[in-house]
Design a protein around this motif. Structure first.
Motif, PDB file in Angstrom:
ATOM      1  N   TYR A 538       0.837  -1.205   0.000  1.00 47.04           N
ATOM      2  CA  TYR A 538       0.000   0.000   0.000  1.00 47.04           C
ATOM      3  C   TYR A 538       0.873   1.257   0.000  1.00 47.04           C
ATOM      4  CZ  TYR A 538      -2.696   3.811   2.064  1.00 47.04           C
ATOM      5  OH  TYR A 538      -3.256   5.037   2.319  1.00 47.04           O
ATOM      6  N   PHE A 539       1.839   1.328   0.918  1.00 43.37           N
ATOM      7  CA  PHE A 539       2.705   2.505   0.966  1.00 43.37           C
ATOM      8  C   PHE A 539       3.499   2.654  -0.332  1.00 43.37           C
ATOM      9  CE2 PHE A 539       2.647   2.050   5.801  1.00 43.37           C
ATOM     10  CZ  PHE A 539       1.805   3.138   5.976  1.00 43.37           C
ATOM     11  N   SER A 540       3.941   1.537  -0.912  1.00 35.46           N
ATOM     12  CA  SER A 540       4.687   1.598  -2.173  1.00 35.46           C
ATOM     13  C   SER A 540       3.847   2.186  -3.295  1.00 35.46           C
ATOM     14  CB  SER A 540       5.166   0.198  -2.576  1.00 35.46           C
ATOM     15  OG  SER A 540       6.145  -0.286  -1.699  1.00 35.46           O
ATOM     16  N   SER A 541       2.552   1.905  -3.279  1.00 31.58           N
ATOM     17  CA  SER A 541       1.691   2.384  -4.361  1.00 31.58           C
ATOM     18  C   SER A 541       1.616   3.905  -4.396  1.00 31.58           C
ATOM     19  CB  SER A 541       0.286   1.788  -4.223  1.00 31.58           C
ATOM     20  OG  SER A 541      -0.418   2.378  -3.145  1.00 31.58           O
ATOM     21  N   TYR A 542       1.950   4.545  -3.286  1.00 32.22           N
ATOM     22  CA  TYR A 542       1.985   6.011  -3.237  1.00 32.22           C
ATOM     23  C   TYR A 542       3.420   6.538  -3.224  1.00 32.22           C
ATOM     24  CZ  TYR A 542      -3.003   5.840  -2.312  1.00 32.22           C
ATOM     25  OH  TYR A 542      -4.359   5.618  -2.420  1.00 32.22           O
ATOM     26  N   GLY A 543       4.368   5.674  -3.564  1.00 27.58           N
ATOM     27  CA  GLY A 543       5.754   6.102  -3.631  1.00 27.58           C
ATOM     28  C   GLY A 543       6.409   6.294  -2.279  1.00 27.58           C
ATOM     29  N   ARG A 544       5.781   5.809  -1.199  1.00 34.69           N
ATOM     30  CA  ARG A 544       6.354   5.962   0.137  1.00 34.69           C
ATOM     31  C   ARG A 544       7.146   4.706   0.498  1.00 34.69           C
ATOM     32  NH1 ARG A 544       4.824   9.992   3.426  1.00 34.69           N
ATOM     33  NH2 ARG A 544       6.777   9.333   4.414  1.00 34.69           N
ATOM     34  N   TYR A 545       8.247   4.516  -0.225  1.00 36.76           N
ATOM     35  CA  TYR A 545       9.068   3.328  -0.014  1.00 36.76           C
ATOM     36  C   TYR A 545       9.738   3.345   1.358  1.00 36.76           C
ATOM     37  CZ  TYR A 545       8.299   3.460  -4.998  1.00 36.76           C
ATOM     38  OH  TYR A 545       7.699   3.544  -6.223  1.00 36.76           O
ATOM     39  N   ASP A 546       9.936   4.544   1.904  1.00 41.13           N
ATOM     40  CA  ASP A 546      10.508   4.646   3.246  1.00 41.13           C
ATOM     41  C   ASP A 546       9.579   4.005   4.274  1.00 41.13           C
ATOM     42  OD1 ASP A 546       8.660   6.715   2.619  1.00 41.13           O
ATOM     43  OD2 ASP A 546       9.382   7.931   4.293  1.00 41.13           O
ATOM     44  N   LEU A 547       8.276   4.229   4.123  1.00 37.62           N
ATOM     45  CA  LEU A 547       7.308   3.630   5.044  1.00 37.62           C
ATOM     46  C   LEU A 547       7.180   2.129   4.805  1.00 37.62           C
ATOM     47  CD1 LEU A 547       4.497   6.362   5.053  1.00 37.62           C
ATOM     48  CD2 LEU A 547       6.314   5.989   6.738  1.00 37.62           C
ATOM     49  N   SER A 548       7.259   1.712   3.542  1.00 35.80           N
ATOM     50  CA  SER A 548       7.214   0.276   3.235  1.00 35.80           C
ATOM     51  C   SER A 548       8.370  -0.449   3.916  1.00 35.80           C
ATOM     52  CB  SER A 548       7.294   0.050   1.722  1.00 35.80           C
ATOM     53  OG  SER A 548       6.195   0.618   1.064  1.00 35.80           O
ATOM     54  N   GLU A 549       9.555   0.127   3.800  1.00 33.74           N
ATOM     55  CA  GLU A 549      10.735  -0.491   4.411  1.00 33.74           C
ATOM     56  C   GLU A 549      10.604  -0.523   5.932  1.00 33.74           C
ATOM     57  OE1 GLU A 549      15.604   0.099   4.530  1.00 33.74           O
ATOM     58  OE2 GLU A 549      14.398   1.192   3.062  1.00 33.74           O
ATOM     59  N   LYS A 550      10.057   0.539   6.502  1.00 31.99           N
ATOM     60  CA  LYS A 550       9.868   0.607   7.954  1.00 31.99           C
ATOM     61  C   LYS A 550       8.928  -0.494   8.445  1.00 31.99           C
ATOM     62  CE  LYS A 550       8.180   3.731  11.578  1.00 31.99           C
ATOM     63  NZ  LYS A 550       7.525   5.044  11.835  1.00 31.99           N
ATOM     64  N   VAL A 551       7.894  -0.794   7.667  1.00 26.64           N
ATOM     65  CA  VAL A 551       6.941  -1.847   8.037  1.00 26.64           C
ATOM     66  C   VAL A 551       7.625  -3.212   8.085  1.00 26.64           C
ATOM     67  CG1 VAL A 551       4.923  -3.143   7.233  1.00 26.64           C
ATOM     68  CG2 VAL A 551       4.884  -0.649   7.210  1.00 26.64           C
ATOM     69  N   LEU A 552       8.485  -3.481   7.097  1.00 30.55           N
ATOM     70  CA  LEU A 552       9.037  -4.827   6.935  1.00 30.55           C
ATOM     71  C   LEU A 552      10.326  -5.076   7.712  1.00 30.55           C
ATOM     72  CD1 LEU A 552       8.511  -5.293   3.090  1.00 30.55           C
ATOM     73  CD2 LEU A 552       7.024  -6.049   4.946  1.00 30.55           C
ATOM     74  N   LYS A 553      11.115  -4.041   7.926  1.00 30.54           N
ATOM     75  CA  LYS A 553      12.473  -4.219   8.448  1.00 30.54           C
ATOM     76  C   LYS A 553      12.545  -5.012   9.753  1.00 30.54           C
ATOM     77  CE  LYS A 553      16.825  -1.709   8.736  1.00 30.54           C
ATOM     78  NZ  LYS A 553      17.478  -0.391   8.567  1.00 30.54           N
ATOM     79  N   PRO A 554      11.625  -4.815  10.715  1.00 27.48           N
ATOM     80  CA  PRO A 554      11.736  -5.575  11.970  1.00 27.48           C
ATOM     81  C   PRO A 554      11.571  -7.082  11.810  1.00 27.48           C
ATOM     82  CG  PRO A 554      10.284  -3.670  12.233  1.00 27.48           C
ATOM     83  CD  PRO A 554      10.529  -3.829  10.765  1.00 27.48           C
ATOM     84  N   HIS A 555      11.101  -7.541  10.651  1.00 22.17           N
ATOM     85  CA  HIS A 555      10.733  -8.954  10.505  1.00 22.17           C
ATOM     86  C   HIS A 555      11.691  -9.755   9.625  1.00 22.17           C
ATOM     87  CE1 HIS A 555       6.925  -7.658  12.233  1.00 22.17           C
ATOM     88  NE2 HIS A 555       6.925  -6.689  11.342  1.00 22.17           N
TER      89      HIS A 555
END
Length: 631
Positions: A538-555
């Motif tokens: 979802y965040f990637s679809s709006y070009g917010r790759y920083d938020l996408s990475e933040k969601v996934l990084k802990p896992h």
């Protein structure tokens, strides 16, 4: 001609032109780049994340498409403003020699003849959403059937000003986080168990899962029933049967890979067989084995062996096996030999051996006698059998539940289960719960289910949903006794949909408000791996790759990381050479190779055909890793 658009994620970089001319394109010296290209670069660098552009192929015809006419008109407005296509082939990145790139500073492969505004302005197609497209050229026939990608060169007033390639990153705007309907009560995870019990709701769990780790002794390959019994007893599975076992077995990295994998498969199989011996019902088994490179690289770095982390896998094995390092590192290596076991459990029921006919008769009798608890138990048994295709779903239509408040839980369960069986018919489910609301106007579970169904309906259109009223109804659920975490989940989904409607209306400020709400609040909600993946897309679809990475990084640093999360994280981050130079990031890539080598190798297929971009092979480390594992 069919009017199509392609939304491609763009990796933007600028450069100075100080080499040869091609066609009529003029060079720009470093001293004059701001004068000649400043306006172009300013527009490109100020594009909102939601404005995307790229190339689309129809047969051999190449089209340029952009999602916002306003920004398009800022880029192209003078007669000699234009576009050129650079065709790059994967064969230019051979494993057995250096990359074979064109000796030019503004293209890498075969530059096609540019097209200028004075020639394409009359052919521009614009749709009602302000998206534009036009034909820019024809793919030379020699590239048909080959692995190629198309890069873009933007020309301003005849000068080569901006060059970019494209990366394929999957996106999703409309997919919602999972929302369950109340059936007696909602149970989706252990957190729900806690919160539900606080609300004095009765939980009847018919299935659940357990996860635990079994350490391996060095050299031991067989695990008997006696070995596993203490673990089995500690799980207290008296009321459950094991329906599925997933075992991921990990070896330490010394020794040969084939020997390590063979040993882990033997260990995992013996564990599965030992667990099977505790019950008669057959268990579905999934077993995988790999070397534990992730924990080795992390622990080596943290334990003073940082020098070995820069070696290749074969060099590390040589140090361990032939130079005595394995004995020295055994206190570390022993922790890397383990199995991660996940059990899927089905609750044993007292009706297990009864026929469908008897179960239906018991259910009808319980309804007639108003023994509601027994009726609910039998209803859940019927639901379970229908889900497992052991009972026809028509049984539910043969048994009529009286439309009385005393039967409220059964009526709610029935409506929720019917929707579960046919989720496409949202309207019918919404009507059913609206009717139940008339019967039970103060029932919080009915109001919750109505909100869930309205959110799902909103995805398909605004005609039957009033967004502001829906938002009020969702927020009011907390005061009616619905758990806060469930209400937050609904609000996240509300803003997922709202952001897309605001995007459609080009109200970017309102869209950003919804995105910011989601980014600030998702951490307060218990989420599954699928939820995290959906949110990242979802965040990637709006070009917010920083938020996408933040969601996934802990896992993604766990050895049992979910494969979908790991590979999506690689999609987002592998394009940055700062990452690929980092030892911790290299451990993540090794984990991906261990998990699914074929999938890792396909990341380097052409974008648009399953890969991210094969021009990633311009990165020396990525090329070395690709050639070592994929060629």
């Amino acid at each position: 001609m069919k009017y199509l658009f392609i939304l491609i994620i763009v990796n933007i970089f600028t450069f100075s032109i100080n080499a040869q001319n091609t066609y009529d394109i003029k060079e720009v010296s470093p001293a004059s780049i701001q004068q000649k290209c400043g306006e172009c670069l300013s527009v490109v660098n100020s594009l909102p994340p939601e404005v995307t552009y790229g190339f689309l192929l129809e047969g051999r015809d190449i089209y340029f498409a952009m999602t916002d006419e306003t920004y398009f008109n800022l880029l192209f407005k003078k007669p000699n403003d234009g576009i050129a296509v650079d065709v790059v082939t994967k064969s230019q990145f051979p494993c057995n020699s250096e990359n074979q790139l064109t000796n030019s500073t503004f293209f890498m492969g075969k530059l096609l003849k540019p097209i200028y505004y004075k020639d394409f302005k009359k052919n521009i197609l614009t749709n009602e959403n302000g998206q534009v497209a036009f034909k820019v050229g024809i793919l030379p026939e020699k590239y048909v059937g080959t692995e190629f990608e198309t890069n873009i060169l933007i020309i301003k007033n005849g000068y080569a000003c901006f060059y970019s390639n494209f990366y394929d990153i999957p996106q999703a705007r409309w997919d919602l986080l999972e929302m369950g309907l109340y059936q007696d009560s909602i149970v989706s995870n252990e957190n729900d168990l806690t919160s539900s019990s606080n609300n004095s709701e009765t939980i009847k769990m018919l299935n659940k899962s357990l996860k635990f780790v079994i350490p391996f002794e060095k050299g031991k390959s067989e695990y008997s029933q006696e070995d596993i019994k203490p673990i089995y007893d500690s799980l207290r599975l008296t009321d459950y049967n094991i329906s599925k076992i997933s075992i991921k077995a990990f070896s330490s990295v010394e020794g040969s890979k084939s020997g390590n994998i063979e040993l882990q498969n033997k260990r995992a199989k013996s564990i599965a067989d030992a667990l099977q011996s505790f019950q008669n019902e057959k268990i579905e088994m999934t077993i995988s084995a790999s070397e534990n490179w992730v924990e080795f690289l992390v622990d080596a770095k943290e334990s003073g062996y940082n020098n070995v982390t820069s070696f290749t896998k074969e060099e590390i094995k040589n140090e361990l096996n032939n130079k005595g390092l394995a004995k020295e590192m055994e206190p570390i290596l022993k922790n890397h030999r383990k199995a991660i076991v996940v059990l899927e459990l089905d609750k044993k029921t007292r009706f297990k051996n009864e026929s469908n006919t008897v179960i239906q008769a018991f259910y009808e009798e319980a309804l007639q006698n108003k023994t509601i608890d027994r009726a609910i138990e039998l209803q859940n048994e019927i639901f379970s059998r229908i889900r497992n295709k052991k009972m026809p779903k028509e049984v539910l239509t043969k048994v009529e539940i009286p439309k009385e408040i005393a039967y409220g839980t059964l009526l709610k369960n029935n409506a929720a289960f019917e929707f579960e069986q046919n989720e496409d018919d949202i309207y019918a489910a919404l009507v059913a719960f609206k009717e139940l609301e008339i019967l039970m106007p103060n029932d919080k579970q009915i109001k919750y289910n109505i909100c869930v169904l309205q959110i799902k309906s909103w995805v398909f259109g605004e005609l039957i949903i009033e967004p502001n009223q829906l938002l009020k109804e969702i927020k009011a659920l907390t005061s009616k006794g619905i758990d806060v975490s469930k209400v937050r989940r609904l609000l996240l989904n509300y803003h997922i949909i709202n952001s897309e409607y605001m995007m459609f209306k080009r109200d970017y400020k309102a869209k950003d408000i919804s995105i910011n709400y989601i980014s600030k609040n998702y951490s307060y909600v218990s989420m599954s791996n699928q939820d995290f993946l959906q949110l990242a897309k979802y965040f990637s679809s709006y070009g917010r790759y920083d938020l996408s990475e933040k969601v996934l990084k802990p896992h993604i640093r766990k050895i049992d990381v979910d494969e979908e999360l790991l590979f999506y994280y690689l999609n987002l981050t592998i394009i940055d050479q700062k990452n690929t130079k980092n030892q911790s990031y290299r451990a993540i890539m090794l984990n991906a190779i261990n998990l699914n080598k074929d999938r890792f190798c396909k990341l380097f297929d052409p974008y648009g055909r399953g890969g991210i971009n094969f021009q990633l092979l311009n990165d020396p480390y990525l090329k070395s890793t690709y050639c070592e594992n994929c060629n």
